[in-house]
Design a protein around this motif. Sequence first.
Motif, short mmCIF file in Angstrom:
data_model
loop_
_atom_site.label_atom_id
_atom_site.label_comp_id
_atom_site.label_asym_id
_atom_site.label_seq_id
_atom_site.Cartn_x
_atom_site.Cartn_y
_atom_site.Cartn_z
N ALA A 139 0.98 -1.62 0.35
CA ALA A 139 0.42 -0.42 0.09
C ALA A 139 0.75 1.30 -0.13
CB ALA A 139 -0.63 0.08 1.45
N LEU A 140 1.88 1.28 0.71
CA LEU A 140 2.78 2.48 0.94
C LEU A 140 3.73 2.88 -0.49
CD1 LEU A 140 4.44 2.27 4.78
CD2 LEU A 140 2.77 3.73 3.44
N ALA A 141 3.80 1.13 -1.42
CA ALA A 141 4.58 1.26 -2.35
C ALA A 141 4.13 2.60 -3.38
CB ALA A 141 4.63 0.58 -3.25
N GLY A 142 2.56 2.97 -3.27
CA GLY A 142 1.55 3.80 -4.67
C GLY A 142 1.99 5.34 -4.17
N ARG A 143 3.38 5.81 -3.27
CA ARG A 143 3.45 6.84 -2.60
C ARG A 143 2.09 7.85 -1.89
NH1 ARG A 143 8.50 8.10 -3.46
NH2 ARG A 143 10.02 6.80 -4.36
N PRO A 144 0.78 6.60 -0.82
CA PRO A 144 -0.25 7.54 -0.71
C PRO A 144 0.01 7.97 -0.06
CG PRO A 144 0.00 5.49 0.36
CD PRO A 144 1.60 5.34 -0.75
N GLN A 145 -1.03 9.34 -0.07
CA GLN A 145 -0.97 10.50 1.01
C GLN A 145 -2.37 10.13 2.55
OE1 GLN A 145 -2.07 14.68 0.00
NE2 GLN A 145 -0.90 14.05 -2.40
N LEU A 146 -2.85 9.02 1.78
CA LEU A 146 -3.96 8.75 2.84
C LEU A 146 -3.99 6.87 2.96
CD1 LEU A 146 -6.60 9.38 4.38
CD2 LEU A 146 -7.85 8.73 1.94
N LEU A 147 -3.89 6.43 3.78
CA LEU A 147 -3.65 4.73 3.89
C LEU A 147 -4.48 4.42 4.74
CD1 LEU A 147 -1.24 2.97 4.06
CD2 LEU A 147 -0.62 3.34 5.42
N LEU A 148 -5.88 3.48 3.98
CA LEU A 148 -6.46 2.90 4.53
C LEU A 148 -6.58 0.98 4.95
CD1 LEU A 148 -9.43 3.70 2.44
CD2 LEU A 148 -9.04 5.29 4.04
N LEU A 149 -6.74 0.95 6.49
CA LEU A 149 -6.31 -0.32 6.65
C LEU A 149 -7.51 -1.31 7.33
CD1 LEU A 149 -3.59 1.91 7.78
CD2 LEU A 149 -3.00 -0.48 7.51
N ASP A 150 -7.53 -2.05 6.84
CA ASP A 150 -8.82 -3.20 7.52
C ASP A 150 -8.46 -3.66 8.45
OD1 ASP A 150 -11.56 -3.20 8.22
OD2 ASP A 150 -12.26 -4.03 6.27
N GLU A 151 -8.78 -3.57 9.84
CA GLU A 151 -8.08 -3.53 11.15
C GLU A 151 -7.19 -4.99 11.35
OE1 GLU A 151 -10.76 -6.03 13.42
OE2 GLU A 151 -13.37 -5.11 12.09
#
Lengths: 325, 299
Positions: B175-187
Amino acid sequence: MLTWLFEPGFFSNSEVQMALGIGSAVALVSAVVGVLTVLRGQSFAGHALTESAATGGSGLLLAGVNPFLGFVAGAVAGAGAVELIGVHDPRRRDLATGIVLGLSIGLASLFLYLETTVSATTGATQQILFGSIFAVTSSTIPVVAGFGAGALTIVAALYRPLVLSSVSGDLAAAKGVRIRLVGLGQMLALALAVGLSSIAIGAILSTALLIGPAAAALRFTRRLSLVMIWSAAIGVGTTSLGILLAYYSADWSGGNGLPVSFFIVALVFVVYTGSGLAGRRERSGSRTARPPATVQEAAALPGTPAAAGTLAAGPRTSGRRRQGR
Amino acid sequence: MTSGRPAASAGAGPLPSGSPLLELDGVSTVLAGRVVLDEVSFSVGAGELVGLIGTNGAGKTTLLRTILGLQRPASGRIRLAGVPVGAPRLVGPNRKVPVGYVPQKVLLDPDLPLRARDLVELGADGERLGPRLPSAARHDLVDELLDAVGAAAFADFRVGRLSGGEQQRVLIAHALAGRPQLLLLDEPLANLDLRSGQEVVDLLHRLGVERRIAVLLSSHDINQLLPVMDRVVYLAGGRAVAGSTDEVIRSDVLTRLYGHHVDVLRVHGRVIVVASPDAVLDHDEPGEVAAPAPSRAGS
Ligand SMILES: Nc1ncnc2c1ncn2[C@@H]1O[C@H](COP(=O)(O)OP(=O)(O)O)[C@@H](O)[C@H]1O
Ligand SMILES: [Mg+2]
């Protein structure tokens, strides 16, 4: 290794040259598309499309036209039908695939019946179902080259989204991949590959050329790019060798040679079975190939005890590796 | 209401200062005729860590999928950096602000011919068309991320054969590899033992502090997140209250949300939410809760 087999002037025999050329091209396309087909669990769809290809081929043969184009057209039409009926739900999709498969076989049997009884063409069934690679003429080259290039272009273009969406639809969709569109492209590539390999080994057996090399290659290595290369090598190798063996079987069996498709399918089977042994070695070998775990590797996270915990959870045991799903 | 850390403009992207990174306004989602999310409103600022808390079935997964655009809301508006989350485009991501997603459950085939690092690499460019050209920068990024999540030791293993907790780390790196500004994590903590969970919490906290990545993560347990959470979104029965933990985790607020009386106990710095007198609402982990329900806590 096979040089002892060849008579002088063997490779200048244009019939064999043509068969080897067309066969290799078709096998290459099938093997590459096959990897993605296996990865996405679409072997059944692939099989259904071979029957559609048989329908198309026998239909054109009945109409008095070269059946090669019919193989491809039939497979593409079958893919379209599956997509139209199948919609999103995987279970309905499976049913749709089965229905298309049944209808295709029915139509193909009708066309072949009419062809053999009404037109009294001998060998029609043989040609459609089991292939006629020694009968291809140079007019087939553009068909194979065009559709083969088309299938490979689709795979090359959609490679990353296809792989990601076969890993996990959610991960792909979250990255903005249009899963359905990508799946449609894959079905088209699959249809082209199936249509083409019908030319080489006949409609019924083209599944073997699609699935066999890919399935064997997947047991050799855990790197997808290498799987592609292995699959292509196995596909081209077995096809070429099968063609040669079939050509020579005329000498051994006295008179008519045995069918090419038999040799190719048998060779694919041998390679697949053999790959099981190689795969087992790869699996147990990778345990020793594991990079030595150092505390440094996990030190990116604060707290050395925690890092040690990471590593304690890390090493695979061979028992766990074999568990499968 | 952007409490917690000041919304400094340290880096990451074209955010108009002052406006939140993610904004939900009266979002309702209907699944199979059932209202699963009912007028949910809250916002997440750049670099904030926000916990999405709720029991099983509260609607956490549905909410995250709605934010991602995987689930179309029946009504309401979702904005990312001020831009409405629109319909998906033909190819490529459908949003200007890259968003990373770690789903609750990813069933990976154990025979998948992909190493952990390959999956991370797909996080960098998996949506792109055409053959992939070799890139030293991408390779370094993958190595750095594998390192950062503590997955370097199993980077070359088939990803489908890693344990749940190891896969979790790899998926965070993906998920971080897409250089996100927002990270959504489900449980993300559900599969992890306490120590690994703590490592992941620390990692997510650092992402906000060091890289200004906003994190919205769901959990059915609030306690591991208490020390690092800027704000909390509490979900129950599809409705949500949002605010600082002091504003939200209160008996009167949660009583209104649940629609029946709820007590909030604070014991040794931990929060326990109990419905009086007969049910423990927000825990199913034995030993996690010192709740007045001995039969549950002991099971
Ligand atoms: N596809 C669906 N169709 C119908 N109902 C669903 C669907 N997905 C989830 N739900 C329901 O929506 C509610 C919220 O589910 P979910 O978002 O998964 O909760 P959580 O992640 O908080 O456990 C549950 O009651 C669940 O049964
Ligand atoms: Mg959930």
